[in-house]
Design an enzyme around this catalytic site. Sequence first.
Site, mmCIF file in Angstrom:
data_model
loop_
_atom_site.group_PDB
_atom_site.id
_atom_site.type_symbol
_atom_site.label_atom_id
_atom_site.label_comp_id
_atom_site.label_asym_id
_atom_site.label_seq_id
_atom_site.Cartn_x
_atom_site.Cartn_y
_atom_site.Cartn_z
ATOM 1 N N GLY A 10 0.828 -1.210 0.000
ATOM 2 C CA GLY A 10 0.000 0.000 0.000
ATOM 3 C C GLY A 10 0.856 1.251 0.000
ATOM 4 O O GLY A 10 0.500 2.261 0.619
ATOM 5 N N SER A 11 1.959 1.209 -0.726
ATOM 6 C CA SER A 11 2.941 2.294 -0.645
ATOM 7 C C SER A 11 2.503 3.574 -1.339
ATOM 8 O O SER A 11 3.150 4.609 -1.194
ATOM 9 C CB SER A 11 4.284 1.838 -1.229
ATOM 10 O OG SER A 11 4.175 1.541 -2.600
ATOM 11 N N ASN A 62 -1.743 -6.500 -7.987
ATOM 12 C CA ASN A 62 -3.079 -6.289 -7.430
ATOM 13 C C ASN A 62 -3.343 -7.331 -6.347
ATOM 14 O O ASN A 62 -3.427 -8.522 -6.625
ATOM 15 C CB ASN A 62 -4.134 -6.388 -8.535
ATOM 16 C CG ASN A 62 -5.503 -5.945 -8.079
ATOM 17 O OD1 ASN A 62 -5.774 -5.851 -6.885
ATOM 18 N ND2 ASN A 62 -6.380 -5.683 -9.033
ATOM 19 N N SER A 141 -7.525 -1.546 12.070
ATOM 20 C CA SER A 141 -8.386 -0.360 12.070
ATOM 21 C C SER A 141 -9.192 -0.295 13.354
ATOM 22 O O SER A 141 -9.558 -1.326 13.941
ATOM 23 C CB SER A 141 -9.338 -0.408 10.871
ATOM 24 O OG SER A 141 -10.365 0.567 10.999
ATOM 25 N N TYR A 154 -15.703 -4.862 6.480
ATOM 26 C CA TYR A 154 -14.380 -4.269 6.716
ATOM 27 C C TYR A 154 -13.867 -4.619 8.110
ATOM 28 O O TYR A 154 -12.734 -5.088 8.275
ATOM 29 C CB TYR A 154 -14.458 -2.759 6.540
ATOM 30 C CG TYR A 154 -13.152 -2.035 6.785
ATOM 31 C CD1 TYR A 154 -12.081 -2.175 5.905
ATOM 32 C CD2 TYR A 154 -13.008 -1.207 7.894
ATOM 33 C CE1 TYR A 154 -10.890 -1.511 6.123
ATOM 34 C CE2 TYR A 154 -11.816 -0.534 8.117
ATOM 35 C CZ TYR A 154 -10.761 -0.684 7.238
ATOM 36 O OH TYR A 154 -9.567 -0.019 7.474
ATOM 37 N N LYS A 158 -10.557 -7.046 9.286
ATOM 38 C CA LYS A 158 -9.476 -6.552 10.136
ATOM 39 C C LYS A 158 -9.419 -7.305 11.462
ATOM 40 O O LYS A 158 -8.338 -7.502 12.035
ATOM 41 C CB LYS A 158 -9.650 -5.053 10.389
ATOM 42 C CG LYS A 158 -9.421 -4.186 9.155
ATOM 43 C CD LYS A 158 -7.983 -4.293 8.661
ATOM 44 C CE LYS A 158 -7.691 -3.283 7.555
ATOM 45 N NZ LYS A 158 -6.283 -3.351 7.090
#
Length: 247
Positions: A10-11, A62, A141, A154, A158
């Site tokens: 995720g850079s 991806n 998160s 989501y 997580k």
Amino acid sequence: MIKKTTVITGSNGGIGRALIRKFATENNDIIACARQPSEDLNKFYSQITQDHSVSIKPYYFNLSNENETIEKAKLIVEENEQIDTLINNAGILENALFQMSSIKTIKEVFQVNFFSVISLTQIILKKIQKSKSGSIINISSSSVKEKNLGRSTYASSKSALETISIILSKELSRYNTRVNVVSPGMVKTNMSKNTKQSAQDKVLSRISLRRFAEPSEIADLVYFLSSEKASYINGEIFNIDGGLGNE
């Protein structure tokens, strides 16, 4: 200072770029994973390498494609002699009520937020263990503890990530490889910008510090956990949310 090599997924995101900047400042060569190249991202990489005399090796794939993820993970291990730290930072956010969430979407969220982390970690771990003092940091998160409406998929993805991280920390301790989790609240990134303003205001009213986090503040904590100063910290979940819910 001994130079280390850190893999960051995720850079291209706000936290991802902050992580690259922080780890480069601390003399880490970077293996930067993103979905696709861009002129802006290339300029960012070039500027960091010039400013800090480190190398940045980009890998584009991806995470929603399992085969592509495995293929690139193997390539990362093959092409890099040393890997000390893995930061699983990439993720996708889904806002939808449970009954409005298709199985296809749920599977995609879990593929990126959970299964891709497993694939990457299983393969790259072989190289990390050789360092005898490796570190894996998974980005979760605050949605896990908030359990807000519309975040079932989501938050669940997580939550699964947090659980496997704690178990993995126990399994890898024999190799002196530490595993920890950083769980941010709302951060000033493009992902938060996609959240409705009314929702942002509601969250802000519940944060003791009355502000959202800067990406650099997340990066500072992640770097600390990867460093020797945190050599006795293992299997922990660190909330960094400005006191969210501590009314």
